[in-house]
Scaffold this active site. Structure first.
Site, PDB file in Angstrom:
ATOM      1  CD  GLU A  59      -3.021   0.633   2.382  1.00 52.78           C
ATOM      2  OE1 GLU A  59      -3.289   2.154   3.105  1.00 52.78           O
ATOM      3  OE2 GLU A  59      -3.358  -0.375   2.551  1.00 52.78           O
ATOM      4  CG  ASP A  70      -2.622   9.302   8.625  1.00 48.73           C
ATOM      5  OD1 ASP A  70      -2.601   7.860   8.627  1.00 48.73           O
ATOM      6  OD2 ASP A  70      -2.474   9.615   7.502  1.00 48.73           O
TER       7      ASP A  70
END
Length: 279
Positions: A59, A70
């Site tokens: 990924e 995040d």
């Protein structure tokens, strides 16, 4: 998974094949995430090539200045990649290079703003031409979703949704009908990089997703140890690890690719351990 050039099949089929092969082996697929350009462009490519020895899915993260979902590790890694000069064309170059040298499926994780700025259709076409199998856009805005999914489908890319754990059955069914490849479930609540125990509701969520969407279920966000990977692999179709890879690379700054290779092997062993435990 060996590092050899794969047969020629449509890019999206590489994800379907990776999931089918791991399923046939009686284990979950292992996905490994890294923001492209961290800690440098060369080092990130070396790390991705090393991780491909152990991963079924790679990924590639598109660095973004405001990665809202995040935690600190990925935020700092993205900022470092941007400061080093990351450009979107690096994604297509890296995807093409990795597709040619590994059978791993190549996915891209990107926030919406970089894709919209680049152009929806050019991004989808170039990624598919480079061999990308699909895209995960965690903040895809509803007004843009139809246009993106049409462009992705036209290019032959999977659009992979990030699931909210509180989604209703009707919402899950709608998601399954409008997406493909797999669905992505958070292993822990909150931001990426958590080192907390996995959510006790995760097995039930995976079961709901598999039966409602009829798509394979990947579990990520908060898989911080090989033991947790083994725990999730006991019921998920794929386990995705990101912040733990960055943490190991940060802690071994002189040999980031070696660090990435070592932790990839550790997590691959964890996924295999889940199969042995279930046997």
């Amino acid at each position: 998974m060996t590092n050899s050039t794969s047969p020629s099949w449509p890019p999206a089929d590489r994800l379907d094949r990776a999931l089918a092969v791991s399923h046939a082996k009686g284990r979950a697929a292992l996905g490994l995430y890294l923001p492209l350009g961290y800690p440098t462009r060369t080092a990130s490519l070396d790390a991705l090539h090393s991780m491909a020895q152990s991963a079924d899915v790679l990924e590639i993260g598109v660095p973004h200045a405001d990665p809202v979902m995040d935690g600190p590790l990925i935020r700092e890694a993205s900022a470092q990649a941007l400061a080093a000069g990351f450009q979107m064309h690096d994604v297509f170059t890296a995807t093409s290079e990795l597709t040619a040298s590994t059978p791993a499926a190549l996915l891209v994780m990107s926030y919406w703003a970089p894709i919209a700025q680049y152009g929806i259709e050019p991004f989808a076409r170039r990624l598919a031409a480079a061999g990308g199998a699909g895209v995960l856009i965690p903040d895809l805005p509803p007004p843009a979703a139809e246009a993106w999914r049409a462009a992705a489908a036209s290019a032959g890319l999977h659009t992979i949704p990030l699931i909210q754990s509180r989604a209703s059955t009707a919402q899950l069914a709608a998601i399954g009908a409008s997406h493909s490849g797999m669905v992505y479930a958070p292993a822990t609540p909150g931001l990426t990089g958590s080192q907390h125990p996995l959510s006790p509701d995760l097995p039930r969520l995976v079961h709901r997703l598999r039966t409602t969407t009829h798509l394979p279920v990947a579990v990520g966000i908060g898989i911080s140890t090989p033991g947790q990977a083994a725990q999730a692999a006991a019921y998920a179709d794929a386990v995705v690890v990101g912040s733990a890879v960055i943490r190991r690379m940060r802690d071994e700054p002189n040999t980031p690719a070696t660090a990435a290779d070592e932790i990839a092997r550790d997590f691959a062993a964890g996924v295999r351990r889940a199969r042995c435990s279930a046997a």
